[in-house]
Design an enzyme around this catalytic site. Structure first.
Site, mmCIF file in Angstrom:
data_model
loop_
_atom_site.group_PDB
_atom_site.id
_atom_site.type_symbol
_atom_site.label_atom_id
_atom_site.label_comp_id
_atom_site.label_asym_id
_atom_site.label_seq_id
_atom_site.Cartn_x
_atom_site.Cartn_y
_atom_site.Cartn_z
ATOM 1 N N GLY A 8 0.803 -1.396 0.091
ATOM 2 C CA GLY A 8 -0.105 -0.083 -0.186
ATOM 3 C C GLY A 8 0.920 1.303 0.034
ATOM 4 N N GLY A 11 -0.451 4.963 -1.121
ATOM 5 C CA GLY A 11 -1.323 5.681 -0.350
ATOM 6 C C GLY A 11 -1.027 6.667 0.567
ATOM 7 N N GLN A 12 -2.226 7.279 1.132
ATOM 8 C CA GLN A 12 -1.982 8.318 1.875
ATOM 9 C C GLN A 12 -0.398 8.506 2.939
ATOM 10 O OE1 GLN A 12 -4.632 9.459 5.016
ATOM 11 N NE2 GLN A 12 -4.005 11.757 5.096
ATOM 12 N N ASP A 53 0.064 -7.754 -5.681
ATOM 13 C CA ASP A 53 -1.438 -7.782 -5.342
ATOM 14 C C ASP A 53 -1.474 -8.555 -3.898
ATOM 15 O OD1 ASP A 53 -4.067 -8.295 -4.939
ATOM 16 O OD2 ASP A 53 -4.305 -9.346 -6.720
ATOM 17 N N TYR A 143 -15.420 -2.330 7.457
ATOM 18 C CA TYR A 143 -13.840 -1.974 7.680
ATOM 19 C C TYR A 143 -13.530 -2.252 9.169
ATOM 20 C CZ TYR A 143 -9.951 1.451 8.185
ATOM 21 O OH TYR A 143 -8.933 2.323 8.410
ATOM 22 N N LYS A 147 -10.806 -4.425 10.989
ATOM 23 C CA LYS A 147 -9.767 -3.996 11.869
ATOM 24 C C LYS A 147 -9.612 -4.791 13.047
ATOM 25 C CE LYS A 147 -7.899 -0.982 8.979
ATOM 26 N NZ LYS A 147 -6.642 -1.354 8.255
ATOM 27 N N ILE A 173 -5.943 10.502 9.718
ATOM 28 C CA ILE A 173 -4.585 11.091 9.323
ATOM 29 C C ILE A 173 -4.713 12.359 8.554
ATOM 30 C CG2 ILE A 173 -2.190 10.754 8.477
ATOM 31 C CD1 ILE A 173 -3.280 9.036 11.288
HETATM 32 C C1 AKB Z 1 -11.160 6.380 7.560
HETATM 33 O O1 AKB Z 1 -11.779 7.359 7.743
HETATM 34 O O2 AKB Z 1 -11.606 5.094 7.308
HETATM 35 C C2 AKB Z 1 -9.833 6.004 8.172
HETATM 36 C C3 AKB Z 1 -9.679 5.656 9.506
HETATM 37 C C4 AKB Z 1 -9.864 6.516 10.711
HETATM 38 O O3 AKB Z 1 -9.285 4.443 9.615
HETATM 39 N N1 AKB Z 1 -9.077 7.405 8.148
#
Ligand code: AKB
Length: 320
Positions: A8, A11-12, A53, A143, A147, A173
């Site tokens: 990754g 990414g940011q 990938d 998501y 996590k 972030i």
């Molecule tokens: C998001 O907003 O999905 C991320 C996070 C807080 O994990 N920046």
């Protein structure tokens, strides 16, 4: 840590972590990898860059072997807002991708794997005011579930399989080099672009939505300092709370207006992002990270706003 792979990397966070790792360990020793996102010139030409990938075990495993990797920073992830509509790809990247990296870590006897959790690992039943390191999680987003899986699988591989997996729960972030996409906290970056370009921003979150946030240099320090921490001091593995600051869109807009007096904000609430934000804590208690590996952030809201406006106005060629 002699040979590092960053997944990754385009990414940011990856775009800023890779140059820091290359400065510290030597450009030739830090292999940046990406898949769909186009790498910046810096990432592509500042050291080795490969296409990987993470959802394909053979690809990630061959890359680790071929480049004689001993440490992986696994950043590849589909963020919270996008994962709600792209569940299948989010499952492949956020669950299968993580499992592939950890299994390859065992196969190749890696020294360390750094993973990234998030405030998204918490949910509406979590105490939100000063969320303890150990608490109810039960996230209500795809998501967030990935996590919690990241934390638990990371802890399992550490304790049961002897792979040194470490990770932090990052808040939103904020940074000026590469814009985040697909997250819930992205507004706190976008607002600076719009303030400098148009003096006007329409915010997708309500004015009083308080969320934990962090400036990029602190996020990079959190990852690199945890990676360097003495293992014998660590009782936790992949689930450290880290906190820096918390603010609402209204407070951020006021801080920007005190530097750019013509700036105006309006609100047009996106129910998807608002629902996600409302399920997340306001502020994390990071005592455990402070005690176990000396975590301490440097940037507060004022320092962040000054630095963002200074650097973004140069990047966007805007006079302030
Ligand atoms: C998001 O907003 O999905 C991320 C996070 C807080 O994990 N920046």
């Amino acid at each position: 840590m002699n040979r590092i792979l960053v997944t990754g990397a385009c990414g940011q966070i990856g775009s800023e972590l890779v140059p820091e790792l290359r400065n510290k360990y030597g450009a030739e020793n830090v292999v940046a990898s990406g898949h769909i996102t186009t790498p910046s010139e810096d990432i592509k030409n500042g050291g080795p860059y490969i296409e990987v990938d993470v959802t394909n075990y053979e690809e990630i495993n061959e890359s680790i072997k071929h480049h004689k990797i001993d440490t992986v920073y696994h950043l590849a992830s589909i963020l919270s807002a996008l994962a709600e509509s792209k569940r299948r790809i989010a499952y492949e990247v956020n669950f299968t991708g993580l499992n592939n990296v950890l299994e390859s870590g065992v196969e190749n006897k890696l020294e360390r794997v750094m993973v990234v959790s998030s405030i998204g690992a918490f949910g509406p039943e979590t105490p939100g005011a000063n969320t303890p390191n150990e608490t109810i999680q039960k996230p209500t987003t795809h998501y967030g579930i990935s996590k919690v899986f990241t934390e638990l699988l990371g802890n399992y591989f550490s304790v049961k399989l002897g792979l040194d997996v470490r990770g932090v729960r990052l808040p939103g972030i904020i940074s000026w080099k590469v814009e985040p996409t697909a997250g819930t906290t992205d507004y706190a970056v976008e607002i600076f672009y719009k303030a400098l370009q148009n003096n006007y921003y329409v915010c997708p979150l309500g004015p009083d939505t308080r969320l934990p946030m962090m400036y990029m240099p602190d996020a990079i320090s959190a990852l690199m300092n945890l990676a360097d921490a003495e293992g014998t001091n660590l009782k936790h593995h992949a689930d450290f709370n880290v906190n820096a600051m918390s603010f609402t869109p209204k407070e951020l807009a006021e801080a920007i207006r005190s530097r750019l007096p013509d700036f105006r904000i309006e609100y047009d609430i996106d129910p998807l992002r608002q629902g996600i934000a409302d399920s997340w804590p306001d502020k994390l208690d990071d005592t455990v990270a402070r005690d176990e590996w000396g975590w301490s952030p440097k940037f507060g809201l004022d320092e962040l706003v000054d630095d963002m406006i200074k650097n973004l106005s140069i990047k966007l060629n805007q006079k302030v």
